[in-house]
Design an enzyme around this catalytic site. Sequence first.
Site, PDB file in Angstrom:
ATOM      1  N   MET B  37     -27.681  36.798 -38.974  1.00 22.00           N
ATOM      2  CA  MET B  37     -26.998  37.410 -40.123  1.00 22.00           C
ATOM      3  C   MET B  37     -27.863  37.260 -41.377  1.00 22.00           C
ATOM      4  SD  MET B  37     -22.957  37.068 -39.485  1.00 22.00           S
ATOM      5  CE  MET B  37     -22.677  35.468 -40.210  1.00 22.00           C
ATOM      6  N   GLY B  38     -29.152  36.999 -41.185  1.00 23.22           N
ATOM      7  CA  GLY B  38     -30.059  36.919 -42.327  1.00 23.22           C
ATOM      8  C   GLY B  38     -29.973  35.595 -43.067  1.00 23.22           C
ATOM      9  N   TYR B  39     -30.570  35.579 -44.260  1.00 20.66           N
ATOM     10  CA  TYR B  39     -30.716  34.361 -45.053  1.00 20.66           C
ATOM     11  C   TYR B  39     -31.367  33.294 -44.173  1.00 20.66           C
ATOM     12  CZ  TYR B  39     -29.917  31.815 -49.344  1.00 20.66           C
ATOM     13  OH  TYR B  39     -30.113  31.159 -50.539  1.00 20.66           O
ATOM     14  N   HIS B  44     -33.643  29.555 -37.698  1.00 21.73           N
ATOM     15  CA  HIS B  44     -33.868  30.913 -37.188  1.00 21.73           C
ATOM     16  C   HIS B  44     -35.321  31.084 -36.708  1.00 21.73           C
ATOM     17  CE1 HIS B  44     -30.513  31.707 -40.160  1.00 21.73           C
ATOM     18  NE2 HIS B  44     -30.026  32.281 -39.095  1.00 21.73           N
ATOM     19  N   GLN B  68     -16.547  39.738 -37.292  1.00 25.63           N
ATOM     20  CA  GLN B  68     -16.324  38.335 -36.936  1.00 25.63           C
ATOM     21  C   GLN B  68     -15.796  37.516 -38.105  1.00 25.63           C
ATOM     22  OE1 GLN B  68     -20.539  38.068 -35.947  1.00 25.63           O
ATOM     23  NE2 GLN B  68     -20.647  36.093 -36.951  1.00 25.63           N
ATOM     24  N   LYS B 188     -26.818  25.202 -32.126  1.00 27.52           N
ATOM     25  CA  LYS B 188     -25.957  24.791 -33.239  1.00 27.52           C
ATOM     26  C   LYS B 188     -24.590  25.471 -33.108  1.00 27.52           C
ATOM     27  CE  LYS B 188     -25.057  24.425 -37.980  1.00 27.52           C
ATOM     28  NZ  LYS B 188     -24.566  25.782 -38.262  1.00 27.52           N
ATOM     29  N   ASP B 189     -24.618  26.749 -32.796  1.00 24.68           N
ATOM     30  CA  ASP B 189     -23.378  27.480 -32.500  1.00 24.68           C
ATOM     31  C   ASP B 189     -23.139  27.378 -30.995  1.00 24.68           C
ATOM     32  OD1 ASP B 189     -22.900  28.683 -35.222  1.00 24.68           O
ATOM     33  OD2 ASP B 189     -24.888  29.468 -34.811  1.00 24.68           O
ATOM     34  N   MET B 223     -29.412  22.648 -39.917  1.00 26.35           N
ATOM     35  CA  MET B 223     -29.714  23.793 -40.782  1.00 26.35           C
ATOM     36  C   MET B 223     -28.669  24.893 -40.609  1.00 26.35           C
ATOM     37  SD  MET B 223     -33.809  24.168 -40.663  1.00 26.35           S
ATOM     38  CE  MET B 223     -34.878  22.782 -41.059  1.00 26.35           C
TER      39      MET B 223
END
Lengths: 319, 319
Positions: B37-39, B44, B68, B188-189, B223
């Site tokens: 989702m960027g940022y 990442h 979501q 992490k997810d 993170m």
Amino acid sequence: MEASKKEPLIITDKEQMRKWSRTMRSQGKSIGLVPTMGYLHQGHISLVNEALKLTNLTVVSIYVNPGQFAPSEDLSTYPSDFHGDISKLMSVPGGVDVVFHPHNLYDYENDTKRNKNDKGACKNLEGKGEVVSCLEESGMGHETWVRVEKLENGLCGKSRPVFFRGVATVVTKLFNIVEPDVAVFGKKDYQQWRIVQRMVRDLDFSIRIIGTEILRDNDGLAMSSRNVHLSAEERRKALSISRSLLGAKSSAENGHINCRELRDSVIQAVSEAGGRIDYAEIVDQESLQAVEEISSPVVFCIAAWFGKVRLIDNIEINL
Amino acid sequence: MEASKKEPLIITDKEQMRKWSRTMRSQGKSIGLVPTMGYLHQGHISLVNEALKLTNLTVVSIYVNPGQFAPSEDLSTYPSDFHGDISKLMSVPGGVDVVFHPHNLYDYENDTKRNKNDKGACKNLEGKGEVVSCLEESGMGHETWVRVEKLENGLCGKSRPVFFRGVATVVTKLFNIVEPDVAVFGKKDYQQWRIVQRMVRDLDFSIRIIGTEILRDNDGLAMSSRNVHLSAEERRKALSISRSLLGAKSSAENGHINCRELRDSVIQAVSEAGGRIDYAEIVDQESLQAVEEISSPVVFCIAAWFGKVRLIDNIEINL
């Protein structure tokens, strides 16, 4: 002219099916898929003919999908005749290239923790108010479902709450295994066709969905694998469905656009013939929402029981 | 060694994305997808590095998915920095080939009957007890959802009932558009990773799903793009999460396998630091079902609020 008698390749393994498709695609060939549950009749053959027109290669899948049957429904008595199906397909001029005939699309080899049962093992254990199909009853560990949340609700979705969830899911699986360019569905299953179209749009499948017209026997009865279970007497009575639908269409075209009156006359005709109505609805062709007056393209959909057989039929009215 | 500074091709159109992938595949190239989702942060980038190892070409998708987010959640404040993202990706040795950055994945051109709104238009209209995301609120007409019915229920699924339905659906869309051979997700997810794995199995996607280890800042904080919203004070307090998880793992490895005691100590540590616990659960790594004693591989998953930020973290305990 003699029919081609081309013998299709019979593939039962998912990986082999995908490999075949990818090899063909790498050679620039386009692939058409006709998903069926077997016990083929001329209606299915008309889908095959449509695929033959549109793509280089044609795959017919034959698979009775436990995920779309409720435990109370007719999974165990659904008719099948694999050898008859193959010979019917061999008689199609041009012939089909592959018959994809998996034993069990939900047998995940890595999932060794669960019990594995066959199609026949669908027990009548429905309960707890949950939506449960024969697939969950068999304990395969499958738990991913595709739902088209609005279109799945009305018409057949009311009396068959697991049906379209099961159809959308198995069609997704077949699309991911066969990777076709075109898939052909019959408009006899009108709601199913619209649901697959919507699913393909919403999930960005790169597959063109074709809907073909209903094929009828000479007496007007819409062709269905389930017709084999009708007695001669039931069959004669069941003609009230197609006859009254035709009558409604003709009335509408003559200006009788009140849906309540049109529905009443069909319900009366079918009931008087001994049919037990599940539903008889006039709905918008795209949204499948009921309308009160016909002022745009609609479809008159009906489901009714004759004896132990549930028949569906429909007619488009394009005003 | 100087980083490559390879400039990725930026693709915003679905059809163009699919065309690129098919062209590359026809040349025998394998494709890795990293959905984000960027940022972007180093977490990442570690996913990108994993993809670079496994496939010939790498696609990073950047898309904040309204499907979501519940209307009450942080869609409108989700951080973004597209130009920063691109320069971070350009600094990755080897570089990425494509950044897929669609404006709206749910904009179906043919569906002209509906109103169309942007991401910002997610209004807080939740109600009627139904599961509703920002996508439905925006009235795009999307109605097909993929659900992984068991795995989606626990952990984050309890407090975020639309979340995994939205994730599974957008990942299906991305898979159908990008058609990758491999897709990389962060552990992490954890629940998301397991859900995607199960979905891929159940729907017969021909895609290998990779889970990569959690990346932590030097102080131990996992993170996350959302960390940017933490004040310095909140951030210091939030370290109680990773510290207590590590403590629990160490205790377990020393023979303290009672999950109630392990959970209590983590809940106490995080609460005392000012965190508001959403859940803290020790679950089987595959089924994500809670266990009472650790006798096989488990994962300790936690979600807690610090100020207005909901943080998640987890640690695998392989006994």
